[in-house]
Design a protein around this motif. Structure first.
Motif, PDB file in Angstrom:
ATOM      1  N   LEU A 178       0.826  -1.207   0.000  1.00  0.00           N
ATOM      2  CA  LEU A 178       0.000   0.000   0.000  1.00  0.00           C
ATOM      3  C   LEU A 178       0.863   1.261   0.000  1.00  0.00           C
ATOM      4  O   LEU A 178       0.536   2.243  -0.673  1.00  0.00           O
ATOM      5  CB  LEU A 178      -0.959   0.007   1.192  1.00  0.00           C
ATOM      6  N   SER A 179       1.958   1.234   0.726  1.00  0.00           N
ATOM      7  CA  SER A 179       2.865   2.385   0.721  1.00  0.00           C
ATOM      8  C   SER A 179       3.470   2.596  -0.664  1.00  0.00           C
ATOM      9  O   SER A 179       3.555   3.726  -1.154  1.00  0.00           O
ATOM     10  CB  SER A 179       3.977   2.199   1.748  1.00  0.00           C
ATOM     11  N   ALA A 180       3.884   1.506  -1.300  1.00  0.00           N
ATOM     12  CA  ALA A 180       4.472   1.603  -2.641  1.00  0.00           C
ATOM     13  C   ALA A 180       3.451   2.144  -3.636  1.00  0.00           C
ATOM     14  O   ALA A 180       3.763   3.039  -4.438  1.00  0.00           O
ATOM     15  CB  ALA A 180       4.984   0.236  -3.094  1.00  0.00           C
ATOM     16  N   LEU A 181       2.235   1.635  -3.602  1.00  0.00           N
ATOM     17  CA  LEU A 181       1.206   2.117  -4.526  1.00  0.00           C
ATOM     18  C   LEU A 181       0.836   3.571  -4.238  1.00  0.00           C
ATOM     19  O   LEU A 181       0.571   4.342  -5.154  1.00  0.00           O
ATOM     20  CB  LEU A 181      -0.039   1.230  -4.453  1.00  0.00           C
ATOM     21  N   GLY A 182       0.853   3.936  -2.963  1.00  0.00           N
ATOM     22  CA  GLY A 182       0.546   5.316  -2.597  1.00  0.00           C
ATOM     23  C   GLY A 182       1.602   6.291  -3.072  1.00  0.00           C
ATOM     24  O   GLY A 182       1.310   7.458  -3.346  1.00  0.00           O
ATOM     25  N   GLU A 183       2.841   5.837  -3.189  1.00  0.00           N
ATOM     26  CA  GLU A 183       3.948   6.686  -3.640  1.00  0.00           C
ATOM     27  C   GLU A 183       4.161   6.629  -5.148  1.00  0.00           C
ATOM     28  O   GLU A 183       4.996   7.362  -5.676  1.00  0.00           O
ATOM     29  CB  GLU A 183       5.243   6.259  -2.946  1.00  0.00           C
ATOM     30  N   THR A 224       1.821 -12.079  -4.912  1.00  0.00           N
ATOM     31  CA  THR A 224       0.580 -12.481  -5.580  1.00  0.00           C
ATOM     32  C   THR A 224      -0.538 -12.671  -4.567  1.00  0.00           C
ATOM     33  O   THR A 224      -1.653 -12.171  -4.759  1.00  0.00           O
ATOM     34  CB  THR A 224       0.799 -13.775  -6.392  1.00  0.00           C
ATOM     35  N   GLN A 225      -0.276 -13.389  -3.472  1.00  0.00           N
ATOM     36  CA  GLN A 225      -1.301 -13.617  -2.446  1.00  0.00           C
ATOM     37  C   GLN A 225      -1.763 -12.300  -1.827  1.00  0.00           C
ATOM     38  O   GLN A 225      -2.955 -12.096  -1.611  1.00  0.00           O
ATOM     39  CB  GLN A 225      -0.764 -14.532  -1.343  1.00  0.00           C
ATOM     40  N   THR A 226      -0.815 -11.417  -1.558  1.00  0.00           N
ATOM     41  CA  THR A 226      -1.150 -10.128  -0.946  1.00  0.00           C
ATOM     42  C   THR A 226      -2.020  -9.303  -1.879  1.00  0.00           C
ATOM     43  O   THR A 226      -3.055  -8.764  -1.463  1.00  0.00           O
ATOM     44  CB  THR A 226       0.132  -9.364  -0.574  1.00  0.00           C
ATOM     45  N   LEU A 227      -1.625  -9.216  -3.143  1.00  0.00           N
ATOM     46  CA  LEU A 227      -2.399  -8.437  -4.108  1.00  0.00           C
ATOM     47  C   LEU A 227      -3.792  -9.023  -4.307  1.00  0.00           C
ATOM     48  O   LEU A 227      -4.770  -8.281  -4.405  1.00  0.00           O
ATOM     49  CB  LEU A 227      -1.648  -8.334  -5.435  1.00  0.00           C
ATOM     50  N   ARG A 228      -3.907 -10.334  -4.357  1.00  0.00           N
ATOM     51  CA  ARG A 228      -5.229 -10.969  -4.509  1.00  0.00           C
ATOM     52  C   ARG A 228      -6.129 -10.667  -3.323  1.00  0.00           C
ATOM     53  O   ARG A 228      -7.318 -10.379  -3.491  1.00  0.00           O
ATOM     54  CB  ARG A 228      -5.080 -12.481  -4.684  1.00  0.00           C
ATOM     55  N   SER A 229      -5.582 -10.760  -2.119  1.00  0.00           N
ATOM     56  CA  SER A 229      -6.407 -10.497  -0.936  1.00  0.00           C
ATOM     57  C   SER A 229      -6.818  -9.025  -0.883  1.00  0.00           C
ATOM     58  O   SER A 229      -7.952  -8.706  -0.517  1.00  0.00           O
ATOM     59  CB  SER A 229      -5.688 -10.915   0.353  1.00  0.00           C
ATOM     60  N   LEU A 230      -5.913  -8.121  -1.282  1.00  0.00           N
ATOM     61  CA  LEU A 230      -6.253  -6.700  -1.298  1.00  0.00           C
ATOM     62  C   LEU A 230      -7.290  -6.391  -2.367  1.00  0.00           C
ATOM     63  O   LEU A 230      -8.169  -5.550  -2.165  1.00  0.00           O
ATOM     64  CB  LEU A 230      -4.992  -5.858  -1.510  1.00  0.00           C
ATOM     65  N   GLU A 231      -7.210  -7.070  -3.489  1.00  0.00           N
ATOM     66  CA  GLU A 231      -8.211  -6.891  -4.542  1.00  0.00           C
ATOM     67  C   GLU A 231      -9.566  -7.415  -4.058  1.00  0.00           C
ATOM     68  O   GLU A 231     -10.594  -6.761  -4.247  1.00  0.00           O
ATOM     69  CB  GLU A 231      -7.770  -7.621  -5.811  1.00  0.00           C
ATOM     70  N   ARG A 232      -9.562  -8.551  -3.416  1.00  0.00           N
ATOM     71  CA  ARG A 232     -10.808  -9.142  -2.889  1.00  0.00           C
ATOM     72  C   ARG A 232     -11.474  -8.216  -1.874  1.00  0.00           C
ATOM     73  O   ARG A 232     -12.696  -8.088  -1.840  1.00  0.00           O
ATOM     74  CB  ARG A 232     -10.492 -10.486  -2.228  1.00  0.00           C
ATOM     75  N   ASP A 233     -10.653  -7.531  -1.062  1.00  0.00           N
ATOM     76  CA  ASP A 233     -11.175  -6.633  -0.039  1.00  0.00           C
ATOM     77  C   ASP A 233     -11.546  -5.258  -0.592  1.00  0.00           C
ATOM     78  O   ASP A 233     -12.018  -4.399   0.156  1.00  0.00           O
ATOM     79  CB  ASP A 233     -10.152  -6.462   1.088  1.00  0.00           C
ATOM     80  N   GLY A 234     -11.305  -5.018  -1.871  1.00  0.00           N
ATOM     81  CA  GLY A 234     -11.657  -3.736  -2.472  1.00  0.00           C
ATOM     82  C   GLY A 234     -10.652  -2.635  -2.179  1.00  0.00           C
ATOM     83  O   GLY A 234     -10.962  -1.454  -2.297  1.00  0.00           O
ATOM     84  N   ILE A 235      -9.435  -3.019  -1.816  1.00  0.00           N
ATOM     85  CA  ILE A 235      -8.409  -2.042  -1.456  1.00  0.00           C
ATOM     86  C   ILE A 235      -7.542  -1.676  -2.658  1.00  0.00           C
ATOM     87  O   ILE A 235      -7.053  -0.558  -2.762  1.00  0.00           O
ATOM     88  CB  ILE A 235      -7.583  -2.574  -0.266  1.00  0.00           C
ATOM     89  N   VAL A 236      -7.353  -2.621  -3.573  1.00  0.00           N
ATOM     90  CA  VAL A 236      -6.651  -2.331  -4.827  1.00  0.00           C
ATOM     91  C   VAL A 236      -7.497  -2.811  -5.996  1.00  0.00           C
ATOM     92  O   VAL A 236      -8.343  -3.697  -5.850  1.00  0.00           O
ATOM     93  CB  VAL A 236      -5.241  -2.983  -4.909  1.00  0.00           C
ATOM     94  N   GLU A 243     -10.357   4.097  -3.645  1.00  0.00           N
ATOM     95  CA  GLU A 243     -10.577   5.171  -2.667  1.00  0.00           C
ATOM     96  C   GLU A 243     -10.441   4.610  -1.250  1.00  0.00           C
ATOM     97  O   GLU A 243      -9.813   5.215  -0.383  1.00  0.00           O
ATOM     98  CB  GLU A 243     -11.954   5.794  -2.866  1.00  0.00           C
ATOM     99  N   LEU A 244     -11.007   3.427  -1.040  1.00  0.00           N
ATOM    100  CA  LEU A 244     -10.895   2.754   0.256  1.00  0.00           C
ATOM    101  C   LEU A 244      -9.431   2.459   0.574  1.00  0.00           C
ATOM    102  O   LEU A 244      -8.951   2.709   1.682  1.00  0.00           O
ATOM    103  CB  LEU A 244     -11.707   1.455   0.224  1.00  0.00           C
TER     104      LEU A 244
END
Length: 138
Positions: A42-47, A71-83, A101-102
């Motif tokens: 999230l920090s990397a994407l925010g920057e 891959t696992q982290t990105l999938r879980s963040l996508e599932r949660d609507g964070i990325v 936005e979330l």
């Protein structure tokens, strides 16, 4: 007894959330977002200069993360609507990730924690050394 709408029931449930209660679903969410890879992604994407990053860019930006964990982290963040994940049909296929936005609201908080760690590491390290010395002599 009056019937309640689904929205009213959700609002009642939200008011009852208490992360200190083991069975509360918010404790699962806290466990997910407190993962070190989540914070770094999230920090990397925010920057990110363009607001989004390719998978390979994220892998290079975050030292030590394996392809599997990323891959696992990105999938879980996508599932949660964070990325969000955008696939562009090119050769090779281009996959970009961007904070929603979330995710942006959470990313600000985790970037602050990352910044705090970077700013205070020397101080924490000195406390650790002093503690270890005191524990060794006790």
């Amino acid at each position: 007894m009056a019937t309640r709408t689904a929205a009213a029931l959700r609002e009642e449930a939200r008011a009852a959330y208490d992360a200190f209660v083991k069975e509360c679903p918010t404790s699962q969410l806290l466990a997910r977002i407190s993962d070190k890879w989540v914070g770094l992604v999230l920090s990397a994407l925010g920057e990110a200069e363009q607001g989004s990053m390719r998978y390979s860019e994220l892998g290079r930006k975050i030292p030590g993360v394996s392809q599997k964990m990323l891959t696992q982290t990105l999938r879980s963040l996508e599932r949660d609507g964070i990325v969000t994940r955008t696939v562009t049909a090119t050769v090779p296929v281009r996959v970009d990730y961007r904070l929603t936005e979330l995710g942006g609201s959470l990313g600000c908080l985790l970037s602050s924690v990352k910044q705090w760690a970077e700013n205070h590491f020397d101080e924490v390290s000195a406390h650790r050394e002093a503690y270890d010395e005191a524990a060794a002599t006790a």
